[in-house]
Design a protein around this motif. Structure first.
Motif, short mmCIF file in Angstrom:
data_model
loop_
_atom_site.label_atom_id
_atom_site.label_comp_id
_atom_site.label_asym_id
_atom_site.label_seq_id
_atom_site.Cartn_x
_atom_site.Cartn_y
_atom_site.Cartn_z
N THR A 22 0.83 -1.20 0.00
CA THR A 22 0.00 0.00 0.00
C THR A 22 0.87 1.25 0.00
OG1 THR A 22 -1.70 -1.21 1.21
CG2 THR A 22 -1.86 1.19 1.22
N LEU A 23 1.91 1.25 0.81
CA LEU A 23 2.85 2.38 0.85
C LEU A 23 3.54 2.54 -0.51
CD1 LEU A 23 4.05 4.49 2.82
CD2 LEU A 23 5.84 2.81 3.32
N ASP A 24 3.96 1.43 -1.10
CA ASP A 24 4.60 1.45 -2.40
C ASP A 24 3.64 2.00 -3.47
OD1 ASP A 24 6.63 1.10 -4.23
OD2 ASP A 24 6.30 -1.05 -4.45
N ALA A 25 2.37 1.59 -3.40
CA ALA A 25 1.38 2.09 -4.35
C ALA A 25 1.18 3.60 -4.18
CB ALA A 25 0.06 1.35 -4.17
N ALA A 26 1.19 4.06 -2.95
CA ALA A 26 1.05 5.51 -2.70
C ALA A 26 2.24 6.27 -3.29
CB ALA A 26 0.93 5.78 -1.21
N PHE A 27 3.45 5.74 -3.09
CA PHE A 27 4.63 6.38 -3.67
C PHE A 27 4.56 6.35 -5.20
CE2 PHE A 27 7.26 5.35 0.31
CZ PHE A 27 7.01 6.60 0.85
N CYS A 28 4.04 5.27 -5.75
CA CYS A 28 3.90 5.17 -7.21
C CYS A 28 2.93 6.22 -7.73
CB CYS A 28 3.41 3.77 -7.61
SG CYS A 28 4.67 2.53 -7.57
N LEU A 29 1.85 6.45 -7.01
CA LEU A 29 0.89 7.47 -7.44
C LEU A 29 1.49 8.86 -7.38
CD1 LEU A 29 -2.41 6.12 -5.84
CD2 LEU A 29 -1.81 6.22 -8.27
N VAL A 30 2.30 9.12 -6.36
CA VAL A 30 2.99 10.41 -6.29
C VAL A 30 3.97 10.54 -7.46
CG1 VAL A 30 4.64 11.78 -4.94
CG2 VAL A 30 2.72 10.66 -3.80
N GLY A 31 4.70 9.46 -7.74
CA GLY A 31 5.62 9.47 -8.88
C GLY A 31 4.89 9.66 -10.20
N LEU A 32 3.72 9.02 -10.33
CA LEU A 32 2.92 9.19 -11.54
C LEU A 32 2.47 10.65 -11.69
CD1 LEU A 32 1.40 8.04 -13.98
CD2 LEU A 32 -0.46 7.45 -12.42
N ALA A 33 2.04 11.25 -10.60
CA ALA A 33 1.61 12.65 -10.65
C ALA A 33 2.77 13.57 -11.05
CB ALA A 33 1.03 13.08 -9.30
N LEU A 34 3.94 13.33 -10.48
CA LEU A 34 5.10 14.16 -10.83
C LEU A 34 5.52 13.94 -12.28
CD1 LEU A 34 7.24 13.77 -7.58
CD2 LEU A 34 5.94 15.78 -8.34
N THR A 35 5.43 12.70 -12.75
CA THR A 35 5.78 12.42 -14.14
C THR A 35 4.78 13.07 -15.09
OG1 THR A 35 6.68 10.29 -13.40
CG2 THR A 35 6.37 10.56 -15.75
N LEU A 36 3.50 13.04 -14.72
CA LEU A 36 2.49 13.72 -15.54
C LEU A 36 2.75 15.22 -15.60
CD1 LEU A 36 -0.81 11.92 -14.51
CD2 LEU A 36 0.12 12.11 -16.82
N VAL A 37 3.09 15.82 -14.48
CA VAL A 37 3.40 17.25 -14.46
C VAL A 37 4.61 17.52 -15.34
CG1 VAL A 37 4.28 19.12 -12.99
CG2 VAL A 37 2.36 17.72 -12.22
N GLY A 38 5.63 16.68 -15.22
CA GLY A 38 6.82 16.85 -16.05
C GLY A 38 6.53 16.72 -17.53
N PHE A 39 5.68 15.76 -17.89
CA PHE A 39 5.37 15.57 -19.30
C PHE A 39 4.55 16.72 -19.85
CE2 PHE A 39 2.45 14.00 -22.60
CZ PHE A 39 3.39 13.67 -23.57
N PHE A 40 3.50 17.11 -19.12
CA PHE A 40 2.63 18.15 -19.63
C PHE A 40 3.25 19.55 -19.55
CE2 PHE A 40 -0.73 14.91 -19.04
CZ PHE A 40 -1.12 14.85 -20.36
N SER A 41 4.28 19.71 -18.76
CA SER A 41 4.94 21.02 -18.73
C SER A 41 5.97 21.16 -19.84
CB SER A 41 5.60 21.26 -17.37
OG SER A 41 6.67 20.36 -17.18
N LEU A 65 -3.66 -5.28 -4.85
CA LEU A 65 -4.23 -4.99 -3.53
C LEU A 65 -5.73 -5.25 -3.50
CD1 LEU A 65 -2.30 -1.78 -2.46
CD2 LEU A 65 -2.31 -3.98 -1.30
N SER A 66 -6.41 -5.01 -4.61
CA SER A 66 -7.85 -5.27 -4.64
C SER A 66 -8.17 -6.76 -4.58
CB SER A 66 -8.48 -4.65 -5.89
OG SER A 66 -8.14 -5.39 -7.04
N ARG A 67 -7.25 -7.60 -5.00
CA ARG A 67 -7.45 -9.05 -5.00
C ARG A 67 -6.94 -9.71 -3.71
NH1 ARG A 67 -10.93 -10.42 -8.19
NH2 ARG A 67 -10.03 -12.45 -8.52
N TRP A 68 -6.36 -8.93 -2.82
CA TRP A 68 -5.69 -9.46 -1.64
C TRP A 68 -6.58 -10.38 -0.81
CZ3 TRP A 68 -0.60 -8.71 -0.61
CH2 TRP A 68 -0.14 -9.12 0.62
N SER A 69 -7.81 -9.99 -0.60
CA SER A 69 -8.69 -10.77 0.28
C SER A 69 -9.11 -12.10 -0.33
CB SER A 69 -9.93 -9.95 0.63
OG SER A 69 -10.67 -9.67 -0.54
#
Length: 133
Positions: A22-41, A65-69
């Protein structure tokens, strides 16, 4: 009164692995957001592979994570394989740019290594092999 079988509690190693993913996924989402900003700028096409990697990794971690259970046996091995691919991509990237170091392989992928180790423990095998109640 009906007999109900109570599901065994999730072991601490499994809870820890779930938290780390879950922590790794959160970091990935932050990285995705920064990459999107970098691309669109800049609209630099050189950022596209990083954008695709960040989006794919975020989506894969979210799906896992959605399949975990479900506690399916194959899920454990899919997670280990996905984490191994992330390490492989890091090694390949480091090798292509001649920056292979122990820190690049182990330090930057500490969460990934932690998930692999936690899921290879016997308690994880027992938990994923038991049927869901």
């Amino acid at each position: 009164m009906a007999n109900t079988v109570k599901a065994p509690a999730m072991p601490g190693t499994i809870k820890a692995a779930q938290f780390v993913i879950t922590l790794d996924a959160a970091f990935c989402l932050v990285g995705l957001a920064l990459t999107l900003v970098g691309f669109f700028s800049t609209f630099n096409s050189g950022i596209l592979p990083a954008l695709i990697y960040a989006a794919g990794r975020s989506a894969l971690l979210g799906w896992l994570l959605s399949r975990w259970s479900s506690r399916r046996r194959y899920l454990r091995w899919v997670i280990v394989a996905a984490q191994s691919l992330v390490i492989g991509a890091t090694v390949l990237d480091s090798a292509l740019f001649s920056t292979v170091t122990w820190k690049a392989i182990f330090g930057s992928q500490l969460l990934t290594w932690a998930v692999i180790v936690l899921l290879l423990l016997p308690s994880a095998g027992r938990w994923f092999n038991e049927p869901r109640a």
